[in-house]
Design a protein around this motif. Structure first.
Motif, short mmCIF file in Angstrom:
data_model
loop_
_atom_site.label_atom_id
_atom_site.label_comp_id
_atom_site.label_asym_id
_atom_site.label_seq_id
_atom_site.Cartn_x
_atom_site.Cartn_y
_atom_site.Cartn_z
N PRO A 118 22.18 63.89 22.95
CA PRO A 118 20.91 63.67 23.66
C PRO A 118 20.22 64.98 24.05
N GLU A 119 21.04 65.99 24.40
CA GLU A 119 20.50 67.26 24.89
C GLU A 119 19.63 67.97 23.86
N GLU A 120 19.88 67.69 22.58
CA GLU A 120 19.15 68.38 21.51
C GLU A 120 17.77 67.80 21.25
N ALA A 121 17.52 66.60 21.75
CA ALA A 121 16.36 65.83 21.27
C ALA A 121 15.02 66.36 21.77
N ASP A 122 14.06 66.41 20.88
CA ASP A 122 12.67 66.68 21.26
C ASP A 122 11.97 65.40 21.71
N HIS A 135 16.93 66.30 29.62
CA HIS A 135 17.00 67.58 28.91
C HIS A 135 15.73 67.87 28.12
N GLY A 136 14.64 67.28 28.54
CA GLY A 136 13.35 67.71 28.00
C GLY A 136 12.77 66.87 26.88
N ALA A 137 13.43 65.80 26.47
CA ALA A 137 12.85 64.97 25.41
C ALA A 137 11.61 64.26 25.92
#
Lengths: 267, 267
Positions: free
Chosen positions: A113-117, A141-143
Motif C-alpha cells: 500500500p505504501e508504494e501506491a500513487d 502514505h499519500g495515495a
C-alpha cells in the motif's frame, strides 16, 4: 422507437440481469436488436468485473456479445490511468476484476500500500476488515483516491445491496481525504468510450437502463434517446415525482418490451 | 537547479503572494527566470479568479506576465466543461471570477438553480447563507457536483483560512450527493493544460510551489523537477516526517532563493 436509431447503449445490472439471474427474455431483446442491424455497447458501472469476466457471464446466458462491446467503469478507469498517468502505481479496494482490467491496460499494481500513487475503489463483495485497512494505509502514505463509480446500492436477488459508496464512505471518513474522480456513468468518460467504440453520433443512439441518475441522465446530457426499464432500481411510483428535465423518452417494464414495441410498429 | 530546465511552473498562493501581499522579491525571481529565457506558466488552484482578474493582480505587483501564462483551476474547469459537456448549464457556488472564466469558454450559466446540469463549487469569500441554499437547490433538482479544487485551507495574511473544502462539505452533507470531479492540482487536467501551453517535455520542467500535496505531488508524478518553498503552507518542521516518495528535489525558503542559487552557480 428504433427507426432513427443506429446504436443502442445497454446497461447491465437491472436491465440485462439482476444478481445471478437473467432478466426474462433480455437475451431475446439483444438478439432482436442484432437482427435489426443495430450496433450495441453494453455500458455498465460495474467496476468489480473485467471485460473478460463480464463477457463470460453474458455468454452463459446465451447473450450474443463480443468482448469489445463491453464497456465497464473498470475498463474506463484503467484506460484513464493508462492515458493520463502511465507511470502510476495503483492499490485497489475492490474485487479481482478491477485488477485484471488495470493489468490489461498495463497499469502497475503496487506490491505494498505504501508504494501506491492511487487507491482505486470499486465494489468489493468479498471484502474483509484487512482490505479496508490496507486501503487506508495506502491513503495514509499519500495515495490519491479515485473510484470506478459511486452508486449507493445495486439491485440483486434480495432487493438492494451496498454498492461502492459504502467502500468510499469508509475510506473518506477514516482518512479525511476525498475521492477526486468518479469515472462511471453518468460521466463523460463512459459516454465518450462508448461513442468511440460505436462510431455513431449521439443523436442516433438509444440508451436503455434502469437508473434515472446514471443511464437516463447520461443519455439526455449527450442528446441520446433514453429508455428507462422498470426491471431494476427505478420504480413506477417514483416516476410521478420526476422533474421534466429528468424524464426519459420511453418508460418500459423491461428490455424485452422493445421487441413488442418494434413488432407493433411493423419492424 | 535551472541548467537542464526549459520551463518553470509557478504556484501563486504562498509562492508569489499571500493574501493581499506580494512575497518579498517574488517579482524579481520571475524577472530573473525571464532573463534566463525560461518559459513560464503560473499554475494555481485558485478557482475564484478569472485569468483576467489574476493577470491584473499580478501586474499591480509589477510581475511580468501574459494572460495566457495563467492557468487557474477555474480555467481548467471551464475548458473541461467546454470540451466534454458543451451544452451543459451551470450553477456556481463561488466568487465571480469562476463565472467570468466559464463565460470565456462559452459555458451557459443557468438562470435558476433548477435548470442546472452542474453545480460548480469554488472558493466563495463573499458567501452568504442564500448562496449555500441556492447551490443546495441546484443539486436537489438534479445538478451533478464538480469542484475546481478541494484544498482545505489557504494561507492569507492572518494564517490559514477556509478553502473550497468548506463549501464542498456543506453541500455534500446536506444533499447526500458527492463531488464527482475535482480539477485542480495535482490532477492531470492542470498539468496537461500547462504542458499544452508550454510545449515542453515534463522532464525539462521545474515546478515551484508551497504544497507537498498539490505542487510537489503533481510535479513528481509527471517526472518534473520539484522545488518546495516554505513561504506558504509547508513548514520546515513537517519536512522530517515526509515520506521518501513525497520529497521535493529542492527545499527553499522562498522563490527568490532561485536567484541566489542561480547566481552562486554562475548563471
Amino acid at each position: 422507437m428504433l427507426q432513427e436509431i443506429e446504436a443502442v447503449l445497454i446497461d447491465l445490472d437491472g436491465t440485462i440481469f439482476k444478481g445471478k439471474k437473467l432478466i426474462p427474455k433480455a437475451d431475446d431483446a439483444v438478439a432482436y436488436l442484432r437482427s435489426l442491424g443495430k450496433r450495441i455497447a453494453f455500458v455498465s458501472n460495474r467496476g468489480n468485473l473485467s471485460q473478460r469476466m463480464c463477457h463470460e457471464r453474458l455468454k452463459e446466458w446465451r447473450i450474443s456479445v463480443r468482448e469489445e462491446e463491453i464497456i465497464l467503469s473498470s475498463t474506463v478507469t484503467a484506460e484513464f490511468l493508462h492515458v493520463h498517468y502511465p507511470f502510476c502505481k495503483v492499490w485497489t479496494l475492490g474485487d479481482y476484476g478491477l485488477q485484471e482490467e488495470l493489468q490489461r491496460y498495463h497499469i502497475q499494481l503496487a506490491r505494498k500500500p505504501e508504494e501506491a500513487d492511487f487507491l482505486v475503489i470499486t465494489l468489493h463483495e468479498t471484502m474483509t476488515y484487512d482490505d479496508f485497512n490496507l486501503a487506508f494505509q495506502a491513503v495514509q502514505h499519500g495515495a490519491r483516491i479515485i473510484a470506478t463509480n459511486a452508486d449507493k446500492t445495486f439491485p440483486n436477488e434480495n432487493g438492494n445491496a451496498i454498492d461502492v459508496a459504502g467502500m468510499i464512505g469508509a475510506i473518506e471518513a477514516t482518512t479525511g481525504r476525498k475521492v477526486e474522480l468518479i469515472l462511471g456513468k453518468p460521466s463523460c468518460f463512459m459516454v465518450e468510450a462508448a461513442l468511440r467504440y460505436l462510431q455513431v453520433s449521439p443523436t442516433k443512439c438509444l440508451i436503455i437502463g434502469d437508473s434515472i441518475e446514471s443511464d437516463i441522465r447520461m443519455g439526455r446530457m449527450h442528446g441520446m434517446k433514453t429508455a428507462l426499464v422498470l426491471s431494476g432500481n427505478a420504480k413506477r411510483k417514483l416516476l410521478d415525482s420526476l422533474l421534466e428535465k429528468e424524464r426519459p423518452d420511453y418508460i418500459i417494464d423491461s428490455i424485452y418490451d422493445i421487441v413488442r414495441l418494434g413488432e407493433e410498429a411493423g419492424q
